[in-house]
Design an enzyme around this catalytic site. Structure first.
Site, PDB file in Angstrom:
ATOM      1  CG  ASP A 198      -2.020  -0.988   1.197  1.00 13.92           C
ATOM      2  OD1 ASP A 198      -1.995  -1.840   0.289  1.00 13.92           O
ATOM      3  OD2 ASP A 198      -2.903  -0.931   2.072  1.00 13.92           O
ATOM      4  CG  HIS A 236       2.189   0.189   4.432  1.00 10.06           C
ATOM      5  ND1 HIS A 236       1.880  -0.725   5.411  1.00 10.06           N
ATOM      6  CD2 HIS A 236       1.064   0.921   4.217  1.00 10.06           C
ATOM      7  CE1 HIS A 236       0.617  -0.553   5.778  1.00 10.06           C
ATOM      8  NE2 HIS A 236       0.096   0.431   5.065  1.00 10.06           N
TER       9      HIS A 236
HETATM   10 NI    NI Z   1      -2.688   3.046   3.231  1.00 10.77          NI
END
Ligand code: NI
Length: 521
Positions: A332, A473
Site C-alpha cells: 500500500d 507498505h
Molecule cells: Ni494506506
C-alpha cells in the site's frame, strides 16, 4: 522478451517432434511397432506458452504450460495441476541437497472438438519421467483425464486385454511376464474364464496376483467417463496403466508407450511403442476418443479454428486458488522510491503481487506503475491521497475513486478492478458508492509501525495461510527489505504468489463486497 525465446525453443522442439517415431531401428524389424503421432505444435505458430521457474539454494522448480487464452479451462486445469504438484514437491523437500522438479507439456492433438496434452513430470529424486495425458472436450468445455478416451470401464478393461494379446501373440511375452496392470487384467480374465467353465453359476474367484485394491477395481464398474470427476476416479484406479500415457498411431490405432524391458525386442531406445490396430481401438474408444484420434491423425486445425484469438496472448496468470496454496501479497501507499527494487525481488520468484497505489503519486512515478502492470502485477485503487473515505459523502467517495482510477488507467491502460480503503475504514456509504470490491487483509505485518525487517518477515511467515491477503507498505525500505525472506520462506512451504484478482477470481467478487481473505472456510 522472454516470450520470443520461449517460442523459438518451442519451434525447435516441435520440428524434432514432427519426425515420427518409426520402428525401423527398433530391435527385431519383424515385430510390429507403432508410429506415434507426437508433438505437433509446429503447426500452431500462435500457441503461446508460459514458463514459471524458480531457482533457490534449496530447490529448482519449473513448469511450462500453453496459454490458450486467459481463462481457457485447459490452461487453467493444466497450470493448476502443475502448481499442485510443485507444492507437494516443495512440502516434501529433504533437509539437504537441491532437488529439481520440471514439468512440461506437449500437444498431442488439436481441433475445434478436442485438444490433447501430454504432461511430463521430471523429479530429480525419482527414476523416471512420469507422463499422462489430458483432454479438453470442446463440446462440453470440460477437461477430462485419459480414461475419457474410452467408452466405459468395460472398454478400458478390453483395451488392456487387447494390449495383452498383442504382447503375447506378436512379442511372445508369456502371460505371467505381462507387466503391471496388463498382467493383472489378463490373469483376472483367465481366472474368470476358468471359473465360468468349472462352475458356471459361481462368482469369479479373485486372482492370486490381485491386491485388495485391485480386486475393488475389477470387475469394471459403471462410472460415467464423460464426467470429469468419475473419469478422474477411474484414472486413479488405473494410475499405473501404460494407457495413461496414450498416443495415437499414424495408422489410426493406438501407440502404447511401454518400458522396453517389459517388451523384449521391441525397442532399444527409452520407450517401446506397441500398436493396437485401428479396428480393435475403435471397439473401445468413446466419442471423445474418436475425435481425439481424428484430430491427431489429420494434423490439426488452424489457430483461428481453435478460437485461440487475441486472448491467447494474455499473460495467463490465472490459477485455481480454490484448489491451491495461494497467498496474495499486497503493498500500500506507493508507488515510491523502493518499489522498483521490490519488483526485482518479486521477479526472482515469479511472484505476482497487488499494489494499492495513491492516485496522487502515480504521476510522480509513471514508469514504475507502468512496469508494475506490465510484469503481471495488479494495480489497485487506494484513493487519491489517503483520505478516510468513511468521513466523506457518497459523491466525494465516487469522485476520489474515479480520479484515481483515471490516473492509473492513463499509465497502465487498464482501470483497477479492486480497491482498498485507507486505514481499512469504510461504511455503508463507501460500500454503495464504490464501483469496486473492497479488499482488506487477514495478515497485518504492522510494518508501518515496527519498521523492523525481521519482525515484518516474522509476521508474514508465521501468520500466512492458504488464501491469505498480507498487508505491507512498499514506501518503507524496512518492509521491502523483508520481502526476500518472505518470498523464500513461503515458496519453500509450497505457496503460490498471486494477485488479489486471481486469489478471488473463480469465486467471484462483486462491487461493494468486503473481503479480508480468500480462505474457503
Ligand atoms: Ni494506506
Amino acid at each position: 522478451m522472454a516470450d520470443t525465446s520461449l517460442r523459438r525453443k518451442l519451434t525447435v522442439g516441435s520440428a524434432l517432434g514432427l519426425i515420427l517415431v518409426t520402428g525401423c531401428q527398433a530391435g527385431d524389424s519383424t515385430l510390429p511397432y507403432a508410429e506415434a503421432i507426437g508433438f505437433i505444435s509446429a503447426d500452431l505458430p500462435d500457441l503461446h506458452t508460459r514458463t514459471v521457474s524458480v531457482e533457490t539454494d534449496h530447490s529448482t522448480v519449473g513448469y511450462r504450460y500453453p496459454v490458450l487464452g486467459e481463462t481457457h479451462p485447459l490452461s487453467l486445469h493444466v497450470r493448476t495441476a502443475m502448481a499442485e504438484r510443485q507444492t507437494a514437491f516443495l512440502e516434501e523437500l529433504p533437509e539437504g541437497g537441491s532437488p529439481e522438479l520440471h514439468q512440461d507439456t506437449e500437444l498431442l492433438a488439436a481441433s475445434p472438438d478436442v485438444i490433447g496434452l501430454r504432461l511430463n513430470v521430471t523429479d530429480s529424486g525419482a527414476e523416471d519421467t512420469e507422463s499422462s495425458t489430458l483432454w479438453y472436450d470442446g463440446g462440453s468445455e470440460q477437461v477430462l483425464p485419459w480414461t475419457s478416451l474410452f467408452r466405459d470401464e468395460q472398454a478400458l478393461v478390453q483395451a488392456h486385454l487387447d494390449l495383452a494379446d498383442v504382447l503375447r501373440d506378436d512379442y511372445d511375452v508369456a502371460t505371467e511376464d505381462l507387466p503391471g496392470r496388463i498382467g493383472e487384467v489378463a490373469a483376472h480374465a483367465e481366472t474368470e474364464a476358468e471359473a465360468d467353465e468349472e462352475e458356471p453359476q459361481g462368482e469369479p474367484t479373485p486372482t492370486a496376483v490381485a491386491s485388495d485394491e485391485e480386486r475393488e477395481a475389477l470387475p469394471p464398474g459403471d462410472s460415467d467417463l464423460t464426467d470429469p470427476e468419475q473419469a478422474g476416479e477411474v484414472a486413479e484406479l488405473w494410475a499405473d496403466s501404460p494407457l495413461a500415457d496414450l498416443a495415437f498411431s499414424t495408422a489410426g490405432g493406438l501407440a502404447v508407450r511401454m518400458d522396453p524391458a517389459d517388451v523384449p525386442g521391441a525397442g532399444r531406445g527409452e520407450e517401446a511403442l506397441v500398436p493396437i490396430e485401428p479396428e480393435q481401438a475403435e471397439e473401445t474408444l468413446s466419442e471423445l476418443g474418436y475425435q481425439a484420434r481424428d484430430a491427431a491423425v489429420q494434423g490439426n486445425a488452424s489457430p483461428d479454428a481453435l478460437d485461440l484469438g487475441a486472448e491467447a496472448t494474455a499473460e495467463g496468470t490465472t490459477l485455481d486458488c480454490a484448489e491451491l496454496k495461494c497467498v496474495a501479497l499486497t503493498f500500500d501507499d506507493g508507488p515510491g522510491e523502493h518499489t522498483e527494487a521490490l519488483l526485482d525481488m518479486l521477479a526472482d520468484y515469479e511472484a505476482k503481487a497487488t499494489f494499492y497505489v495513491l492516485g496522487s503519486l502515480v504521476g510522480e512515478f509513471p514508469e514504475v506503475v507502468e512496469r508494475t502492470a506490465a510484469e503481471g502485477h495488479e494495480v489497485g485503487n487506494h484513493t487519491w491521497k489517503h483520505d478516510d473515505l468513511a468521513g466523506m459523502s457518497a459523491e466525494g467517495v465516487r469522485e476520489d475513486l474515479a480520479r484515481t482510477d483515471e490516473a492509473i488507467e492513463a499509465v497502465t491502460g487498464e482501470a483497477p478492478v479492486t480497491m482498498r480503503p485507507p486505514y481499512g475504514s469504510l461504511n455503508a456509504t463507501v460500500r454503495s458508492a464504490t464501483g469496486h470490491p473492497l479488499i482488506l487483509w487477514d495478515v497485518d505485518t504492522m510494518d508501518w509501525q515496527s519498521r523492523d525487517t525481521k519482525a515484518v518477515a516474522g509476521h508474514a511467515l508465521s501468520e500466512s495461510q492458504a488464501g491469505s491477503v498480507v498487508l505491507f507498505h512498499d514506501i518503507h525500505k524496512s518492509s521491502v527489505d523483508a520481502i526476500p525472506e518472505v518470498l523464500d520462506g513461503l515458496h519453500r512451504q509450497g505457496y503460490h504468489f498471486v494477485t488479489v484478482k486471481d486469489l478471488f477470481g473463480l469465486q467471484g467478487m462483486e462491487p461493494g463486497e468486503v473481503h479480508t481473505d480468500g480462505r474457503l472456510n
